[in-house]
Design a protein around this motif. Structure first.
Motif, PDB file in Angstrom:
ATOM      1  N   VAL A 195      13.207  32.745  28.052  1.00  0.00           N
ATOM      2  CA  VAL A 195      12.462  33.698  27.229  1.00  0.00           C
ATOM      3  C   VAL A 195      12.236  33.145  25.826  1.00  0.00           C
ATOM      4  O   VAL A 195      11.124  33.219  25.274  1.00  0.00           O
ATOM      5  CB  VAL A 195      13.210  35.045  27.159  1.00  0.00           C
ATOM      6  N   ALA A 196      13.280  32.561  25.229  1.00  0.00           N
ATOM      7  CA  ALA A 196      13.162  32.029  23.867  1.00  0.00           C
ATOM      8  C   ALA A 196      12.174  30.865  23.822  1.00  0.00           C
ATOM      9  O   ALA A 196      11.370  30.754  22.893  1.00  0.00           O
ATOM     10  CB  ALA A 196      14.535  31.585  23.361  1.00  0.00           C
ATOM     11  N   THR A 197      12.218  29.992  24.812  1.00  0.00           N
ATOM     12  CA  THR A 197      11.286  28.855  24.863  1.00  0.00           C
ATOM     13  C   THR A 197       9.858  29.341  25.009  1.00  0.00           C
ATOM     14  O   THR A 197       8.937  28.820  24.358  1.00  0.00           O
ATOM     15  CB  THR A 197      11.656  27.925  26.029  1.00  0.00           C
TER      16      THR A 197
ATOM     17  N   HIS B  83       9.509  27.900  13.230  1.00  0.00           N
ATOM     18  CA  HIS B  83      10.774  27.169  13.254  1.00  0.00           C
ATOM     19  C   HIS B  83      11.941  28.110  13.550  1.00  0.00           C
ATOM     20  O   HIS B  83      12.888  27.735  14.249  1.00  0.00           O
ATOM     21  CB  HIS B  83      10.990  26.463  11.914  1.00  0.00           C
ATOM     22  N   ARG B  84      11.866  29.334  13.032  1.00  0.00           N
ATOM     23  CA  ARG B  84      12.912  30.306  13.331  1.00  0.00           C
ATOM     24  C   ARG B  84      12.939  30.612  14.829  1.00  0.00           C
ATOM     25  O   ARG B  84      14.016  30.659  15.450  1.00  0.00           O
ATOM     26  CB  ARG B  84      12.682  31.595  12.538  1.00  0.00           C
ATOM     27  N   SER B  85      11.757  30.788  15.413  1.00  0.00           N
ATOM     28  CA  SER B  85      11.679  31.016  16.848  1.00  0.00           C
ATOM     29  C   SER B  85      12.145  29.786  17.616  1.00  0.00           C
ATOM     30  O   SER B  85      12.832  29.893  18.642  1.00  0.00           O
ATOM     31  CB  SER B  85      10.236  31.368  17.234  1.00  0.00           C
ATOM     32  N   ARG B  86      11.800  28.616  17.081  1.00  0.00           N
ATOM     33  CA  ARG B  86      12.197  27.364  17.725  1.00  0.00           C
ATOM     34  C   ARG B  86      13.713  27.177  17.680  1.00  0.00           C
ATOM     35  O   ARG B  86      14.319  26.677  18.637  1.00  0.00           O
ATOM     36  CB  ARG B  86      11.515  26.198  17.016  1.00  0.00           C
ATOM     37  N   GLU B  87      14.333  27.550  16.577  1.00  0.00           N
ATOM     38  CA  GLU B  87      15.786  27.429  16.461  1.00  0.00           C
ATOM     39  C   GLU B  87      16.490  28.312  17.495  1.00  0.00           C
ATOM     40  O   GLU B  87      17.492  27.902  18.091  1.00  0.00           O
ATOM     41  CB  GLU B  87      16.237  27.813  15.047  1.00  0.00           C
TER      42      GLU B  87
ATOM     43  N   ALA C  36       8.587  30.692  21.656  1.00  0.00           N
ATOM     44  CA  ALA C  36       8.285  29.611  20.707  1.00  0.00           C
ATOM     45  C   ALA C  36       6.983  28.911  21.093  1.00  0.00           C
ATOM     46  O   ALA C  36       6.146  28.614  20.229  1.00  0.00           O
ATOM     47  CB  ALA C  36       9.442  28.612  20.667  1.00  0.00           C
ATOM     48  N   ASP C  37       6.796  28.640  22.382  1.00  0.00           N
ATOM     49  CA  ASP C  37       5.566  27.985  22.840  1.00  0.00           C
ATOM     50  C   ASP C  37       4.353  28.865  22.604  1.00  0.00           C
ATOM     51  O   ASP C  37       3.276  28.378  22.219  1.00  0.00           O
ATOM     52  CB  ASP C  37       5.678  27.642  24.332  1.00  0.00           C
ATOM     53  N   GLN C  38       4.511  30.165  22.836  1.00  0.00           N
ATOM     54  CA  GLN C  38       3.393  31.096  22.651  1.00  0.00           C
ATOM     55  C   GLN C  38       2.988  31.147  21.175  1.00  0.00           C
ATOM     56  O   GLN C  38       1.795  31.154  20.843  1.00  0.00           O
ATOM     57  CB  GLN C  38       3.802  32.472  23.152  1.00  0.00           C
ATOM     58  N   MET C  39       3.989  31.167  20.270  1.00  0.00           N
ATOM     59  CA  MET C  39       3.686  31.200  18.844  1.00  0.00           C
ATOM     60  C   MET C  39       3.010  29.910  18.403  1.00  0.00           C
ATOM     61  O   MET C  39       2.048  29.925  17.626  1.00  0.00           O
ATOM     62  CB  MET C  39       4.976  31.426  18.047  1.00  0.00           C
ATOM     63  N   ALA C  40       3.496  28.768  18.912  1.00  0.00           N
ATOM     64  CA  ALA C  40       2.887  27.490  18.564  1.00  0.00           C
ATOM     65  C   ALA C  40       1.440  27.421  19.029  1.00  0.00           C
ATOM     66  O   ALA C  40       0.565  26.925  18.311  1.00  0.00           O
ATOM     67  CB  ALA C  40       3.693  26.343  19.174  1.00  0.00           C
ATOM     68  N   GLU C  41       1.161  27.929  20.227  1.00  0.00           N
ATOM     69  CA  GLU C  41      -0.204  27.926  20.743  1.00  0.00           C
ATOM     70  C   GLU C  41      -1.112  28.813  19.902  1.00  0.00           C
ATOM     71  O   GLU C  41      -2.261  28.455  19.615  1.00  0.00           O
ATOM     72  CB  GLU C  41      -0.201  28.380  22.207  1.00  0.00           C
TER      73      GLU C  41
END
Length: 575
Positions: A188-190, A221-225, A193-198
Motif C-alpha cells: 500500500v505504501a509503495t 519524500h515523506r510518502s517515500r520514507e 508513493a508511486d501514485q504521487m510521483a506519477e
C-alpha cells in the motif's frame, strides 16, 4: 450484496483458471517423473558405496555412471519442459483477462490506482503462475515419499527427517502469519508513493511554474520514507524466516549425516545409506525451502487475486447489445438525476430538455452547478441514477460503448493527448487511422493549418501530456477528435477556454457545419462567444434546470447583462 458480488468476481477468475487445467495436468505428470528421477542421486551414491567400492569393478562404475548421466539428462529436460508449460499457463491466464481488466478499470476511472493498479494485480498473479513456487507445490506431495524412503534405511533416520520436516512446515506457517501484515502495508505504501510521483510527473510544468517543486518533493519524500520503512520491515521479516529455514535445513542435513555415521559405526546401516539418506532429505525439504524464500511473491499474488475479484465484481461484464442503426440527432433528457458514488446529495436533479437535429443548445451556470456532470452523462461515462437519456429514441444504455463513442463526439473541459501521432489522437488511437477522415475532421475544426505547420504534420508524435502542442492547439486538435467520424451529437465542455479569437471563429464554424449536416450540438459554457451559435439555452444552478427555451428569451428573463451578452454574440466577441 457486496459479498455476493465478490463471490461472482472470484468465480470469474476461477473460471479462467479452470481453463489451465490441461496445462496443469501436464505439469503434474512431468512432476511425477521429475521426482522419481530425483532418486537417481541417492541410488547412485548407494550403489557406489555398497557395490562398486566393495567389488572394485570399473565396468560396474562406468555402467552406473552412464545410466546416472542419462537419467539426470531426462530429469533436466522434463524440469525444463514443465517450467515452459507454467510460463505459458501464466501468459494464457493474463492474455485471457487483459481486455476484461483493462475495460473494467476504464469503467472505474476514479478507482484508486486506475489502470496501472488493476493490470499490476493481474501481472502479480501471472508471475506466481509462472514461478518456481508452483513447481514446488507439485513437488511437496512427494516429500512424504522421500521421508518414507529414508525410514526404510533406518527408523531413527526417518524420525529425524519427519521431525525436521515438521519444524520447517511450522516455520512456513509462521512465515505466512507474521509477514502478511508488513507485506500488505509495504504494498500500500509503495503504491501511494508511486501514485504521487506519477501525478507530480504529469503536472510537472504546473509544479515548476507555481514554485511547488520543493513542497512537492517533501510531500513525495515523506510518502517515500513510509514506503521504504514498510518495505524494510517486510524485507527484514521475510529475511528472518528465509535465513531460519535455510540454516535449519542445512543443519538437518548435517545432523542426518551425523546420525547416519553413528548408525553405520554400530553396523546398523551401510555408509552408502548414510549418504543417500542425507541426499534424500535435501530433496524432500527443498520445495518447502523454496516456498519460504518466494513467499513475498505468493503474498503479492494473493493480494492481487483479491483486488482483481473486487474489481471484476464491481464492473460486471457488459452484455452484448443488438447493433442499432445510426440514430438521428434527436436527444431527449427526462428527469435526469445523478448522485455521485458515496455522496448523499445529487449533483443533477430532475433535469429535462429536448434537442432536435440542426440545433445547438448552450448550457450555462456557475462553477459546480453540474454542467460537466451532464456532459459526462450524455457521453455514457456516467450512468444516471434516475431518469432517462435517449438518442434517436433509444436509451443510451441500448448502445454499445464503442458505438456510442462514434455517435456522440466529446470535447472535455480538460483536453488530454495520448502518446502517439496527431493523426492517431484524432482518430481515437486507431492503429491505422483513416487519413481522409482525419484530415476532414481537422479541417472542420480549423486545426488543419496549425497541424501542417508542425515539423512532421499529422505524423508529429505527441508525449502523453500533449507536448509539443500548446493549450490552445490541444483544444483545437481535441475538437477535431470530437468531430472525427461525423458524430450525430457533439458535446463540448468549455470548448473555447484556451482559444484565441481565431480559434473561437473556427469553433463557431465547426458548430455551424455540424448543424448544417443534421447534427446537434451541446455546449457547456461560461463565455458568451461560446453560445453564439446556440438557438436554445439551458440554465443550471445547483444541479437544477432553472430555465430552458430559446436563447434570447432565456437570457432576457434570467440574465441581468443579457444585452451585453447578445451584443458580444452579434459581434463575435470573446469576452
Amino acid at each position: 450484496m457486496k459479498q455476493n458480488q465478490l463471490i461472482q468476481g472470484l468465480e470469474e477468475l476461477r473460471s479462467q483458471r479452470r481453463k489451465l487445467r490441461g496445462l496443469m495436468w501436464s505439469v503434474a505428470l512431468f512432476s511425477v517423473f521429475v521426482n522419481l528421477l530425483m532418486l537417481t542421486a541417492p541410488i547412485y551414491m548407494l550403489q557406489l558405496y555398497d557395490r562398486v567400492l566393495g567389488s572394485r569393478s570399473e565396468a560396474t562404475l562406468i555402467a552406473l555412471t552412464l545410466l546416472m548421466s542419462f537419467l539426470f539428462l531426462m530429469m533436466g529436460i522434463l524440469d525444463y519442459a514443465r517450467a515452459r508449460i507454467l510460463a505459458r499457463a501464466g501468459a494464457q491466464f493474463q492474455a485471457s483477462l487483459d481486455h476484461r481488466v483493462f475495460s473494467a478499470v476504464l469503467r472505474q476511472p476514479s478507482k484508486d490506482g486506475g489502470t496501472t493498479a488493476g493490470l499490476k494485480d493481474l501481472e502479480a498473479v501471472q508471475k506466481l503462475l509462472s514461478s518456481p513456487v508452483i513447481t514446488a507445490a507439485f513437488d511437496i506431495p512427494w516429500t512424504p515419499v522421500f521421508l518414507l524412503a529414508i525410514s526404510i534405511f533406518h527408523p531413527w533416520l526417518g524420525i529425524l527427517a519427519i521431525a525436521g520436516g515438521a519444524v520447517l512446515i511450522g516455520i512456513t506457517v509462521l512465515n505466512q502469519i507474521m509477514t502478511k501484515g508488513p507485506l500488505t502495508k509495504a504494498t500500500v505504501a509503495t503504491h501511494r508513493a508511486d501514485q504521487m510521483a506519477e501525478q507530480m510527473r504529469v503536472e510537472s510544468e504546473m509544479v515548476r511554474a507555481l514554485g511547488m517543486s520543493s513542497g512537492a518533493y517533501k510531500r513525495w519524500h515523506r510518502s517515500r520514507e513510509v514506503s521504504l520503512h514498510e518495505n524494510l520491515r517486510a524485507s527484514d521479516r521475510l529475511g528472518q524466516f528465509s535465513a531460519m529455514s535455510k540454516t535449519f535445513r542445512q543443519f538437518l542435513q548435517s545432523a542426518m549425516l551425523g546420525l547416519g555415521a553413528y548408525l553405520a559405526l554400530q553396523g546398523e546401516i551401510s555408509p552408502g545409506a548414510m549418504i543417500a539418506g542425507s541426499i534424500l532429505l535435501g530433496r524432500a525439504l527443498a520445495p518447502v525451502d523454496m516456498a519460504v524464500n518466494q513467499w513475498q511473491l505468493v503474498q503479492r499474488a494473493r493480494a492481487g487475486w483479491q483486488a482483481l475479484a473486487e474489481l471484476l465484481a464491481e464492473t460486471p461484464t457488459e452484455q452484448e447489445r443488438t447493433r442499432l442503426p445510426r440514430p438521428n440527432a434527436k436527444l431527449q433528457v427526462d428527469k435526469l438525476t445523478v448522485i455521485p458514488q458515496g455522496a448523499s446529495r445529487a449533483v443533477l436533479r430532475q433535469v429535462t430538455f429536448d434537442l432536435n437535429p440542426g440545433e445547438a443548445l448552450g448550457v450555462i451556470g456557475p462553477s459546480g452547478s453540474g454542467k460537466s456532470t451532464l456532459a459526462r452523462v450524455l457521453t455514457g461515462v456516467i450512468a444516471p441514477d434516475a431518469g432517462t437519456v435517449r438518442l434517436g429514441g433509444a436509451s443510451l444504455d441500448n448502445y454499445a460503448p464503442e458505438a456510442l463513442g462514434q455517435y456522440i463526439g466529446y470535447l472535455p473541459q480538460r483536453v488530454q493527448m495520448f502518446e502517439g501521432t496527431i493523426a492517431e489522437n484524432i482518430a481515437g488511437l486507431e492503429l491505422q487511422p483513416d487519413a481522409t477522415a482525419v484530415v476532414a475532421a481537422a479541417q472542420m475544426a480549423g486545426a488543419h493549418e496549425l497541424i501542417l505547420s508542425l515539423p512532421d504534420g499529422y505524423d508529429t508524435r505527441l508525449a502523453p501530456g500533449g507536448a509539443p502542442l500548446s493549450g490552445g492547439q490541444m483544444q483545437r486538435v481535441g475538437l477535431a477528435r470530437a468531430i472525427y467520424g461525423e458524430p450525430v451529437i457533439l458535446v463540448l465542455d468549455e470548448p473555447n477556454s484556451n482559444l484565441d479569437n481565431e480559434g473561437t471563429q473556427a469553433l463557431n464554424n465547426a458548430i455551424r457545419a455540424v448543424k448544417d449536416r443534421g447534427g446537434a450540438v451541446m455546449i457547456m459554457a461560461h463565455r458568451p462567444a461560446a453560445i453564439r451559435e446556440c438557438e436554445l439555452l439551458l440554465i443550471i444552478d445547483d444541479g437544477v434546470a432553472r430555465s430552458f427555451g430559446p436563447r434570447d428569451e432565456v437570457l432576457n428573463k434570467h440574465v441581468q447583462n443579457a444585452q451585453q451578452i447578445q451584443t458580444a454574440q452579434t459581434n463575435g466577441g470573446t469576452q
